[in-house]
Design an enzyme around this catalytic site. Structure first.
Site, short mmCIF file in Angstrom:
data_model
loop_
_atom_site.label_atom_id
_atom_site.label_comp_id
_atom_site.label_asym_id
_atom_site.label_seq_id
_atom_site.Cartn_x
_atom_site.Cartn_y
_atom_site.Cartn_z
N ASN A 175 0.80 -1.22 0.00
CA ASN A 175 0.00 0.00 0.00
C ASN A 175 0.83 1.27 0.00
OD1 ASN A 175 0.27 -1.56 2.53
ND2 ASN A 175 -0.40 0.31 3.53
N GLN A 231 -4.71 -3.93 -2.27
CA GLN A 231 -4.25 -2.82 -3.11
C GLN A 231 -4.12 -3.19 -4.59
OE1 GLN A 231 -3.98 0.34 -2.44
NE2 GLN A 231 -4.12 0.32 -0.21
N SER A 256 -10.86 -5.50 -0.69
CA SER A 256 -11.62 -4.44 -0.01
C SER A 256 -12.28 -3.53 -1.05
CB SER A 256 -10.66 -3.62 0.86
OG SER A 256 -11.34 -2.51 1.40
N HIS A 284 -13.50 -0.43 -0.95
CA HIS A 284 -13.27 1.02 -1.05
C HIS A 284 -11.94 1.39 -1.69
CE1 HIS A 284 -10.55 1.95 2.51
NE2 HIS A 284 -10.98 0.75 2.89
N CYS A 297 -0.49 6.19 10.62
CA CYS A 297 -1.32 5.13 11.20
C CYS A 297 -2.73 5.66 11.41
CB CYS A 297 -0.71 4.58 12.47
SG CYS A 297 -0.69 5.75 13.80
N1 PLP Z 1 -4.63 -4.38 3.50
C1 PLP Z 1 -4.07 -3.37 2.82
C2 PLP Z 1 -2.88 -3.63 1.98
C3 PLP Z 1 -4.62 -2.09 2.87
O1 PLP Z 1 -4.06 -1.10 2.18
C4 PLP Z 1 -5.77 -1.88 3.68
C5 PLP Z 1 -6.36 -0.53 3.80
O2 PLP Z 1 -5.67 0.45 3.88
C6 PLP Z 1 -6.32 -2.98 4.36
C7 PLP Z 1 -5.72 -4.21 4.26
C8 PLP Z 1 -7.55 -2.83 5.22
O3 PLP Z 1 -8.70 -2.77 4.42
P1 PLP Z 1 -10.06 -2.14 5.03
O4 PLP Z 1 -9.84 -0.67 5.12
O5 PLP Z 1 -11.12 -2.50 4.03
O6 PLP Z 1 -10.29 -2.78 6.35
#
Ligand code: PLP
Length: 388
Positions: free
Chosen positions: A151, A179, A199, A201, A325
């Site tokens: 990410n 991602q 995910s 969003h 964070c």
């Molecule tokens: N994993 C990664 C690589 C992410 O970038 C994120 C969100 O920033 C998540 C997991 C968590 O996803 P969610 O916001 O849908 O809980």
């Protein structure tokens, strides 16, 4: 004027998806478990969304479990697989230092409950090396969890190769593809994984909805206790409007992926070429690795990311510090640290993540503002091509 350049944090909901969600909130209120007309209407919409998401990752719809998002999908995969394999005596788990907190903190929680955990370091290019994984595997490794695309820096891990190593030792392989899904082609069969987290969003669907793909035959202990929804694998009344929004976003992502990846990587290269003119001051992270097309992560010598993020926000540009964070407090990027980059780079890492509505002129405007805020030498910038 406000310009959004933080699409790896979240994306706006695509207007087509938003409209379908609004309609469903008003007209598709049935409980998808009810046997009557209203319930069956909701169930049909849920099944359509499941098929659209399955198509995006090359899976069978029956293998897709809807969750409340990427965090839940990661937790479910890791905790569910670990618990299901516990009676077999496998008590070892492997991950990497660049994972999202959804994975890293789940590993920490399991370590407190007696699991042995190994966190692999990265090489300087930001990759998990096959040799390191091979060396870390033991006879009692239950699960390996390595993310598909990072990410912060956007680097893409050699998942097919890593999954093959895990399988050779009888372990399961989970990948956090939050991602990568929607941005680059993701195919669960080509990747050769057992579990894959998504995910909504992150690809123009709504927040609070995601999915875990579970390969047929893989056993997971249930994560929530309750009803028998999602084929008895994830209890709780389904979020039908969320699934509809994510399903439409999945179909749109499939249609647009190739063109959008080309457009965004050209914009990203434009940004990095402009920053590269001050190469003595700017370090671009993961530059020589395979990366997501929309992501650029860089550090500016002697500058703190926190100060620059705030200065750019005042100028109208929304970007992230490499590792902000969830409390909003900026810490050194654990990804940069895991790559072996110094504390200075880790504290200064900035992330620009481009998206559907960004234009070249916005990238140019951003570079100009950043140069001003960070005192970059801009002598070569006029050589950029005029903005389209
Ligand atoms: N994993 C990664 C690589 C992410 O970038 C994120 C969100 O920033 C998540 C997991 C968590 O996803 P969610 O916001 O849908 O809980």
């Amino acid at each position: 004027m406000r310009i959004y350049l933080d699409h790896n944090a979240t994306t706006p909901v695509d207007p087509v998806a938003a409209e379908a969600m609004m309609r469903s909130l008003q007209h598709l209120f049935g409980n998808a478990s009810s046997v009557h007309y209203y319930g069956q209407q909701a169930k049909a919409a849920l099944d359509n969304a499941r098929s659209a998401l399955a198509a995006l990752v090359g899976a069978e719809p029956a293998e897709v479990i809807f969750t409340s998002g990427g965090t839940e999908a990661d937790n479910f995969a890791i905790r569910g697989a670990a618990e299901a394999l516990e009676p077999s005596g496998r008590k070892h788990l492997i991950t990497s230092g660049i994972e999202h907190e959804a994975v890293l903190n789940t590993f920490k929680a399991l370590a407190k409950r007696g699991w042995r955990t190994t966190v692999l370091p990265l090489d300087a290019s930001g990759s998990v090396s096959a040799d390191r994984l091979r060396d870390a595997m033991t006879e009692d490794t239950a699960l390996v969890s390595i993310m598909h695309a990072n990410n912060e820096i956007g680097t893409i891990q050699p998942i097919t190769e890593l999954a093959t190593i895990a399988h050779a030792h009888g372990a399961l392989f989970h990948t956090d593809a939050v991602q990568s899904v929607g941005k680059i082609p993701v195919n669960v069969r080509t990747l050769g994984v057992d579990l894959l987290a998504v995910s909504g969003h992150k690809f123009y669907g709504p927040k609070g909805i995601g999915a875990l793909w579970v390969k047929r035959g893989v056993r997971l202990s249930p994560f929530l206790s309750g009803g028998k929804q999602e084929r008895n694998r994830r209890a709780g009344t389904e979020n039908v409007p969320g699934a509809i929004g994510m399903g439409i976003a999945a179909s749109l992502a499939m249609q647009k992926m190739d063109a959008e990846a080309g457009r965004l990587s050209a914009l990203r290269d434009r940004l990095e070429a402009a920053l590269g003119q001050s190469s003595d001051q700017v370090t671009i992270l993961g530059k020589d690795s395979e990366r997501l097309p929309n992501t650029s992560c860089f550090a500016i010598a002697g500058k703190s990311s926190e100060t620059l993020v705030m200065a750019l926000d005042l100028a109208g540009y929304a970007i992230s510090a490499g590792s902000a964070c969830s409390s909003g407090k900026v810490r050194p990027s654990h990804v940069a640290l895991a790559m072996g980059l110094g504390e200075g780079v880790a504290r200064g890492a900035l992330r620009v993540s481009l998206g559907a509505w960004n234009k070249a002129a916005e990238v140019d405007g951003f570079v100009a503002q950043l140069s001003k805020a960070a005192g970059l030498q801009r002598h070569n910038l006029p050589s950029m091509q005029p903005a389209a």
